[in-house]
Design a protein around this motif. Structure first.
Motif, PDB file in Angstrom:
ATOM      1  N   HIS A 107       0.832  -1.207   0.000  1.00 27.27           N
ATOM      2  CA  HIS A 107       0.000   0.000   0.000  1.00 27.27           C
ATOM      3  C   HIS A 107       0.869   1.260   0.000  1.00 27.27           C
ATOM      4  O   HIS A 107       0.554   2.241  -0.688  1.00 27.27           O
ATOM      5  CB  HIS A 107      -0.911   0.006   1.229  1.00 27.27           C
ATOM      6  CG  HIS A 107      -2.030  -0.992   1.163  1.00 27.27           C
ATOM      7  ND1 HIS A 107      -2.900  -1.065   0.107  1.00 27.27           N
ATOM      8  CD2 HIS A 107      -2.411  -1.968   2.033  1.00 27.27           C
ATOM      9  CE1 HIS A 107      -3.771  -2.045   0.323  1.00 27.27           C
ATOM     10  NE2 HIS A 107      -3.485  -2.610   1.484  1.00 27.27           N
ATOM     11  N   ALA A 110       2.255   1.720  -3.458  1.00 24.75           N
ATOM     12  CA  ALA A 110       1.220   2.125  -4.412  1.00 24.75           C
ATOM     13  C   ALA A 110       0.643   3.501  -4.090  1.00 24.75           C
ATOM     14  O   ALA A 110       0.034   4.147  -4.950  1.00 24.75           O
ATOM     15  CB  ALA A 110       0.095   1.094  -4.428  1.00 24.75           C
ATOM     16  N   ASP A 112      -1.838   4.169  -2.138  1.00 26.72           N
ATOM     17  CA  ASP A 112      -3.299   4.100  -2.222  1.00 26.72           C
ATOM     18  C   ASP A 112      -3.988   4.303  -0.872  1.00 26.72           C
ATOM     19  O   ASP A 112      -5.131   3.892  -0.687  1.00 26.72           O
ATOM     20  CB  ASP A 112      -3.736   2.771  -2.846  1.00 26.72           C
ATOM     21  CG  ASP A 112      -3.222   1.558  -2.078  1.00 26.72           C
ATOM     22  OD1 ASP A 112      -2.552   1.754  -1.056  1.00 26.72           O
ATOM     23  OD2 ASP A 112      -3.498   0.423  -2.514  1.00 26.72           O
ATOM     24  N   ARG A 114      -4.701   7.197   0.061  1.00 26.93           N
ATOM     25  CA  ARG A 114      -5.563   8.344  -0.194  1.00 26.93           C
ATOM     26  C   ARG A 114      -7.016   7.858  -0.313  1.00 26.93           C
ATOM     27  O   ARG A 114      -7.327   6.954  -1.079  1.00 26.93           O
ATOM     28  CB  ARG A 114      -5.147   9.027  -1.494  1.00 26.93           C
ATOM     29  CG  ARG A 114      -5.772  10.393  -1.705  1.00 26.93           C
ATOM     30  CD  ARG A 114      -5.146  11.053  -2.913  1.00 26.93           C
ATOM     31  NE  ARG A 114      -3.698  11.184  -2.736  1.00 26.93           N
ATOM     32  CZ  ARG A 114      -2.870  11.550  -3.718  1.00 26.93           C
ATOM     33  NH1 ARG A 114      -3.344  11.770  -4.922  1.00 26.93           N
ATOM     34  NH2 ARG A 114      -1.576  11.659  -3.493  1.00 26.93           N
TER      35      ARG A 114
END
Length: 304
Positions: A107, A110, A112, A114
């Motif tokens: 995570h 990546a 991600d 957000r």
């Protein structure tokens, strides 16, 4: 056990009653070093803990058109480990912790997080993340019965039932040849059948002879199988360097001779002890009285 065919055969026996559900080609060997990276980073909960497993493999299978993953591990035991339940529990927990850490790391890479809620962001493990089940199988390569605890609860002293109900148990998945009946050996489709049945009856020359007589596969064991039996039950199977197979009949004769020799020495030992007790003789006097040979004398002196 690193051979995929053997590994799959062991799990198919234990989980699926011998049905070839787990295919050898679906297995991929993983690094046996399971490292638990402490939560909180380098300055968090201390140094990482590392444990090394015997064999660990991942399995890929198709279930209801969805790809499912499993992590399967085998622990080989030549002796009873009386804390095996705790040992395996630690191994499996480390594997789950490693999966969590990999999910968190993925995570972060990546980016991600957000849009994630506060709880997901703080834990690092997202609500939709899933773990791969870890199944550990203990294989006991000895002719004796496994007499150790089969769960963590069995390792506790007497406890209040209500308290014990709040303590999660952890059970051992165990294959022990001594506990298997003859019909179960036929559920194996590799040389595990011959290895486990030989181990079970390695101290019973008569039964071993009967099995070899009715199953010619016992006459053609390979070098790896011979190495296992020699190491685990002192089978004394001999193979020349150029040979690829071994005739087990010779081993059975060796076992029979060894049993007969042990019985002869036990009889001599009992006779000597009777003389020492009833006649007040020393061990040396007793051995001379019944004419014990010099070679037998050296053996008996260590036993008396």
């Amino acid at each position: 056990m690193r051979q995929n065919e053997i590994f799959a055969d062991a799990f198919n026996y234990f989980v699926y009653n011998g049905e070839p559900v787990i295919a050898p080609e679906s297995l991929t060997e993983l690094d046996t070093r399971a490292i638990d990276v402490p939560y909180g980073g380098a300055n968090g909960a201390g140094q990482p803990v590392q444990k090394t497993r015997d064999v660990i493999k991942s399995v890929t299978a198709m279930t209801d058109k969805k790809r499912a993953y499993l992590v399967l591990a085998i622990e080989n035991q030549s002796h009873v480990h009386y804390a095996m339940a705790v040992r395996n529990m630690v191994y499996d927990a480390l594997q789950y912790a490693a999966q969590v850490e990999k999910a968190i790391a993925s995570h972060k890479r990546a980016g991600d997080y957000r849009g994630a809620d506060r709880d997901e962001y703080l834990s690092g493990f997202m609500k939709g993340d899933r773990l791969m089940p870890v199944v550990t199988l203990v294989i006991y390569f000895d002719a004796k019965m496994w007499d150790g605890p089969l769960s963590v609860h069995e390792m506790f002293a007497e406890q209040d039932v209500k308290i014990l109900s709040l303590v999660p148990d952890y059970k051992i998945n165990l294959i022990a040849p001594a506990a298997m009946n003859d019909g179960e050996f036929g559920k194996f489709h590799t040389t595990l059948k011959e290895i486990f049945s030989f181990i079970k009856y390695s101290e019973d020359a008569e039964k071993l002879t009967e099995m070899v007589t009715h199953d010619e596969r016992f006459l053609h064991l390979g070098r790896k199988e011979v190495d296992v039996l020699n190491a685990c039950v002192n089978a004394n199977l001999e193979m020349e360097e150029e040979e690829e197979e071994c005739n087990v009949c010779k081993a059975i004769q060796t076992i029979a001779d060894r049993a007969a020799e042990k019985e002869r020495i036990d009889t001599l030992q009992n006779s000597i002890r009777n003389l020492m007790k009833t006649m007040g003789m020393t061990a040396g006097q007793s051995m001379r009285a019944i004419g014990v040979s010099e070679n037998d004398r050296k053996i008996l002196e260590k036993l008396l």
